[in-house]
Design an enzyme around this catalytic site. Structure first.
Site, PDB file in Angstrom:
ATOM      1  N   ASP A  44      -9.237  36.648  34.580  1.00 33.12           N
ATOM      2  CA  ASP A  44     -10.364  37.455  33.850  1.00 33.12           C
ATOM      3  C   ASP A  44     -11.497  37.632  34.468  1.00 33.12           C
ATOM      4  O   ASP A  44     -12.473  38.391  34.331  1.00 33.12           O
ATOM      5  CB  ASP A  44     -10.548  37.032  32.361  1.00 33.12           C
ATOM      6  CG  ASP A  44     -11.230  35.704  32.565  1.00 33.12           C
ATOM      7  OD1 ASP A  44     -11.601  35.093  33.585  1.00 33.12           O
ATOM      8  OD2 ASP A  44     -11.199  34.789  31.404  1.00 33.12           O
ATOM      9  N   TYR A  62     -16.984  33.408  42.091  1.00 28.28           N
ATOM     10  CA  TYR A  62     -16.407  31.820  42.432  1.00 28.28           C
ATOM     11  C   TYR A  62     -16.890  31.627  44.129  1.00 28.28           C
ATOM     12  O   TYR A  62     -16.801  30.733  44.394  1.00 28.28           O
ATOM     13  CB  TYR A  62     -15.018  31.622  42.320  1.00 28.28           C
ATOM     14  CG  TYR A  62     -15.017  31.281  40.776  1.00 28.28           C
ATOM     15  CD1 TYR A  62     -14.971  29.939  40.468  1.00 28.28           C
ATOM     16  CD2 TYR A  62     -14.477  32.296  39.992  1.00 28.28           C
ATOM     17  CE1 TYR A  62     -14.746  29.411  39.204  1.00 28.28           C
ATOM     18  CE2 TYR A  62     -14.466  31.892  38.431  1.00 28.28           C
ATOM     19  CZ  TYR A  62     -14.272  30.450  38.042  1.00 28.28           C
ATOM     20  OH  TYR A  62     -14.044  30.055  36.904  1.00 28.28           O
TER      21      TYR A  62
HETATM   22  P1  NAD Z   1      -7.952  23.521  26.354  1.00 27.58           P
HETATM   23  O1  NAD Z   1      -7.702  22.078  26.905  1.00 27.58           O
HETATM   24  O2  NAD Z   1      -8.675  23.748  25.253  1.00 27.58           O
HETATM   25  O3  NAD Z   1      -6.277  24.058  25.798  1.00 27.58           O
HETATM   26  C1  NAD Z   1      -5.202  24.221  26.555  1.00 27.58           C
HETATM   27  C2  NAD Z   1      -4.137  23.722  25.500  1.00 27.58           C
HETATM   28  O4  NAD Z   1      -2.902  23.485  26.132  1.00 27.58           O
HETATM   29  C3  NAD Z   1      -4.492  22.416  24.645  1.00 27.58           C
HETATM   30  O5  NAD Z   1      -4.217  22.624  23.251  1.00 27.58           O
HETATM   31  C4  NAD Z   1      -3.337  21.258  25.203  1.00 27.58           C
HETATM   32  O6  NAD Z   1      -2.868  20.807  24.124  1.00 27.58           O
HETATM   33  C5  NAD Z   1      -2.388  22.305  25.585  1.00 27.58           C
HETATM   34  N1  NAD Z   1      -1.241  21.894  26.628  1.00 27.58           N
HETATM   35  C6  NAD Z   1      -1.745  21.031  27.885  1.00 27.58           C
HETATM   36  N2  NAD Z   1      -0.433  20.677  28.597  1.00 27.58           N
HETATM   37  C7  NAD Z   1       0.637  21.426  27.735  1.00 27.58           C
HETATM   38  C8  NAD Z   1       1.898  21.553  27.816  1.00 27.58           C
HETATM   39  N3  NAD Z   1       2.720  21.092  29.107  1.00 27.58           N
HETATM   40  N4  NAD Z   1       2.591  22.332  27.079  1.00 27.58           N
HETATM   41  C9  NAD Z   1       1.937  22.991  26.050  1.00 27.58           C
HETATM   42  N5  NAD Z   1       0.706  22.658  25.792  1.00 27.58           N
HETATM   43  C10 NAD Z   1      -0.131  22.039  26.599  1.00 27.58           C
HETATM   44  O7  NAD Z   1      -8.384  24.379  27.573  1.00 27.58           O
HETATM   45  P2  NAD Z   1      -9.041  25.692  27.770  1.00 27.58           P
HETATM   46  O8  NAD Z   1     -10.213  25.632  28.199  1.00 27.58           O
HETATM   47  O9  NAD Z   1      -8.871  26.423  26.301  1.00 27.58           O
HETATM   48  O10 NAD Z   1      -8.143  26.565  28.995  1.00 27.58           O
HETATM   49  C11 NAD Z   1      -6.719  26.834  28.838  1.00 27.58           C
HETATM   50  C12 NAD Z   1      -6.120  27.243  30.079  1.00 27.58           C
HETATM   51  O11 NAD Z   1      -6.609  28.601  30.346  1.00 27.58           O
HETATM   52  C13 NAD Z   1      -6.900  26.439  31.350  1.00 27.58           C
HETATM   53  O12 NAD Z   1      -5.629  26.355  32.428  1.00 27.58           O
HETATM   54  C14 NAD Z   1      -7.945  27.290  31.842  1.00 27.58           C
HETATM   55  O13 NAD Z   1      -8.247  27.056  33.174  1.00 27.58           O
HETATM   56  C15 NAD Z   1      -7.245  28.711  31.723  1.00 27.58           C
HETATM   57  N6  NAD Z   1      -8.150  29.975  31.515  1.00 27.58           N
HETATM   58  C16 NAD Z   1      -7.777  30.872  32.576  1.00 27.58           C
HETATM   59  C17 NAD Z   1      -8.613  31.874  32.678  1.00 27.58           C
HETATM   60  C18 NAD Z   1      -8.286  32.865  33.836  1.00 27.58           C
HETATM   61  O14 NAD Z   1      -8.940  33.816  34.200  1.00 27.58           O
HETATM   62  N7  NAD Z   1      -6.795  32.863  34.436  1.00 27.58           N
HETATM   63  C19 NAD Z   1      -9.678  32.236  31.718  1.00 27.58           C
HETATM   64  C20 NAD Z   1      -9.718  31.244  30.877  1.00 27.58           C
HETATM   65  C21 NAD Z   1      -8.918  30.003  30.947  1.00 27.58           C
HETATM   66  C1  G6P Z   2     -13.501  32.303  33.993  1.00 29.79           C
HETATM   67  C2  G6P Z   2     -12.459  32.305  35.204  1.00 29.79           C
HETATM   68  C3  G6P Z   2     -11.368  30.947  34.626  1.00 29.79           C
HETATM   69  C4  G6P Z   2     -11.905  30.020  34.265  1.00 29.79           C
HETATM   70  C5  G6P Z   2     -13.215  30.090  33.246  1.00 29.79           C
HETATM   71  C6  G6P Z   2     -13.733  28.945  33.170  1.00 29.79           C
HETATM   72  O1  G6P Z   2     -13.114  32.933  32.877  1.00 29.79           O
HETATM   73  O2  G6P Z   2     -11.766  33.231  35.389  1.00 29.79           O
HETATM   74  O3  G6P Z   2     -10.127  30.913  35.543  1.00 29.79           O
HETATM   75  O4  G6P Z   2     -11.048  28.960  33.681  1.00 29.79           O
HETATM   76  O5  G6P Z   2     -14.206  30.952  33.762  1.00 29.79           O
HETATM   77  O6  G6P Z   2     -14.872  28.805  32.272  1.00 29.79           O
HETATM   78  P1  G6P Z   2     -15.460  27.485  31.642  1.00 29.79           P
HETATM   79  O7  G6P Z   2     -16.612  28.189  30.784  1.00 29.79           O
HETATM   80  O8  G6P Z   2     -14.505  26.710  31.005  1.00 29.79           O
HETATM   81  O9  G6P Z   2     -16.257  26.724  32.792  1.00 29.79           O
HETATM   82 MN    MN Z   3      -9.697  32.742  36.480  1.00 35.84          MN
END
Ligand code: NAD
Ligand code: G6P
Ligand code: MN
Length: 441
Positions: free
Chosen positions: A172, A264
């Site tokens: 995102d 980043y």
């Molecule tokens: P979080 O720890 O709050 O949530 C992750 C959830 O996944 C938890 O509820 C955990 O229990 C669960 N989980 C962990 N391993 C698992 C497995 N093997 N099977 C099923 N469930 C499992 O984390 P968050 O801060 O909400 O972020 C979630 C993910 O999204 C992270 O990897 C974060 O980096 C990613 N993210 C990516 C983007 C992006 O732009 N690509 C943006 C925001 C967040």
């Molecule tokens: C952005 C990025 C994600 C990352 C997040 C981290 O959305 O695209 O890949 O996981 O920021 O945010 P945080 O608030 O957890 O540092």
């Molecule tokens: Mn990202």
């Protein structure tokens, strides 16, 4: 329009409520028959699910069903599409990823540098397993992954599931940056047309046009140079850490005025400055635990206690809306353009074909159709090839259980360089990640 059966993997994520609000906001464009949550942490998911159930009753009464489960067969049978947002090791392990490099004066970050490598070596195994399991129960389902570090996850999934048009990694950050461009220009974000190239969390906007083809790039650059740059999406606008990060765009533009940088890049261009600014007891993970995670927990508790959303403020964020719109474009063959990760194969003509690049693509029912970028200038080519070599070596370290490849990866990473430092960090990370990482030899 066929209604979709959706599973959200990582139902307990801090992003789930925002995703649900986005699914509600986009229900006309992406109509759902059912939503299922899957998580391997029953308690964490249950709280979010109970609140979600109340939200859905109020805002999505026409939804046929909502379930949550920790059983993969129940979760993955009969689904059309999966969103994956897991965090292997949780925010506790993220904190160690950020603290360990910092002890050696190196940037500690979720997806960049040694922290990103550590997280990558944890995520790969779970991600591969999940993709196999989803395919086992619903072989034709679309799989959209957001799990970080997305660049490394994408590289590993490409190797395990080559040329799979229904498996896509999305981030995102480009759209969050475009949100700020749109606010600055007083334009609708969906009317902005980006030209962009790079790797995930490692790219540049070369041009921003409006829907009539007017080039807005110079106005954006001038505004950033003159007035600075701020996050504007509600989810991050008031977050001090994101404000500081966006501010760095100005510095990057002053140093390299050619293209508009992904935020980043600050970690790779000014690693020493950032390492100096960070504090061991208050890394980003700690801020998220005390911030977003706490806020979501309290919000869910309030909804569950009231059996209603009347006392909470819910909003739609760009993260969720982007993922839902992209999903709609794929399943309904809308051929809209979104920035996503795809295998290079000549899109950027002067870097390796097998790199997982992040570029604009038409999202169609037969998969993403990326636009050609052509040749990129030497500076960017050099940076990207170095970073891609690092990403490849992390995946090699995973698949080959290789200590040397992991050490080579860290040595190449711009945030590290010095071999003894790379070694010391790697040895600490191995210790901290016992049970999560493959055993490196
Ligand atoms: P979080 O720890 O709050 O949530 C992750 C959830 O996944 C938890 O509820 C955990 O229990 C669960 N989980 C962990 N391993 C698992 C497995 N093997 N099977 C099923 N469930 C499992 O984390 P968050 O801060 O909400 O972020 C979630 C993910 O999204 C992270 O990897 C974060 O980096 C990613 N993210 C990516 C983007 C992006 O732009 N690509 C943006 C925001 C967040
Ligand atoms: C952005 C990025 C994600 C990352 C997040 C981290 O959305 O695209 O890949 O996981 O920021 O945010 P945080 O608030 O957890 O540092
Ligand atoms: Mn990202």
């Amino acid at each position: 329009m066929k209604k979709q059966n959706l599973v959200i993997v990582g139902g307990g994520s801090t992003y789930t409520i925002g995703m649900i609000m986005s699914l509600i906001a986009e229900k006309k464009n992406f109509p759902l028959n059912s939503i299922t949550f899957y998580d391997n942490d029953e308690k964490r998911q249950e709280k979010v699910a109970k609140a979600t159930s109340i939200i859905l009753d109020e805002y999505y009464p026409e939804l046929e069903s909502f379930h949550y489960t920790t059983d993969k067969e129940t979760a993955f049978t009969g689904i059309d599409i999966a969103f994956i947002q897991i965090r292997t090791g949780g925010l506790q392990m993220r904190e160690l990823d950020e603290q360990i490099p910092l002890k050696y004066g190196v940037v500690g970050q979720e997806t960049c540098g040694p922290g990103g490598m550590a997280y990558g070596l944890r995520s790969i195994r779970d991600m591969i397993e999940l993709v196999y399991d989803i395919k086992k129960y619903s072989k034709d389902a679309w799989i959209l992954n957001y799990t970080n570090p997305a660049a490394i996850v994408a590289e590993a999934l490409k190797r395990e599931f080559p040329q799979d048009p229904k498996l896509l990694n999305i981030c995102d950050m480009p759209i969050a940056i475009m949100h700020s461009f749109a606010t600055m220009l007083n334009k609708n974000i969906w009317d902005l047309v980006p030209s962009y190239f790079g790797l995930n969390h490692f790219g540049w906007f070369t041009k921003i046009e409006d829907s009539e083809g007017n080039d807005l790039t110079q106005i954006i650059k001038d505004t950033i140079m003159g007035e600075g740059f701020v996050p504007t999406d509600q989810e991050i606008a008031n977050d001090q850490s994101w404000q500081q990060t966006f501010e760095q765009a100005r510095k990057m533009l002053i140093d390299f005025p050619e293209f508009l940088p992904n935020t980043y890049l600050q970690y790779y261009l000014y690693p020493d400055d950032l390492a100096k600014k960070e504090s061991l007891t208050n890394t980003r993970a700690r801020q998220v635990i005390n911030g977003r995670e706490k806020r979501i927990t309290e919000l869910c508790n309030q909804i569950i206690q009231d059996k209603s959303t009347k006392n909470v403020e819910l909003h739609v964020d760009i993260h969720g809306v982007y993922m839902v719109k992209a999903a709609a474009s794929l399943v309904y063959n809308l051929k809209q353009t979104y920035i996503v990760m795809v295998e290079n194969n000549g899109i950027i003509s002067n870097i390796p074909d097998d790199a997982m690049v992040e570029v604009p693509a038409l999202l169609t029912a037969s998969g993403p159709k990326p636009f050609s970028v052509g040749k990129i200038p030497t500076f960017y080519k050099g940076l990207i090839e170095n970073q891609f070599a690092y990403e490849k070596l992390v995946a090699d370290a995973y698949f080959e259980n290789s200590y040397t490849k992991a050490l080579q990866a860290l040595t190449l990473n711009r945030t590290v360089v010095h071999v003894p430092t790379a070694k010391a960090i790697l040895d600490d990370l191995i210790e901290a990640n016992k049970g999560y990482w493959p055993e490196l030899q």
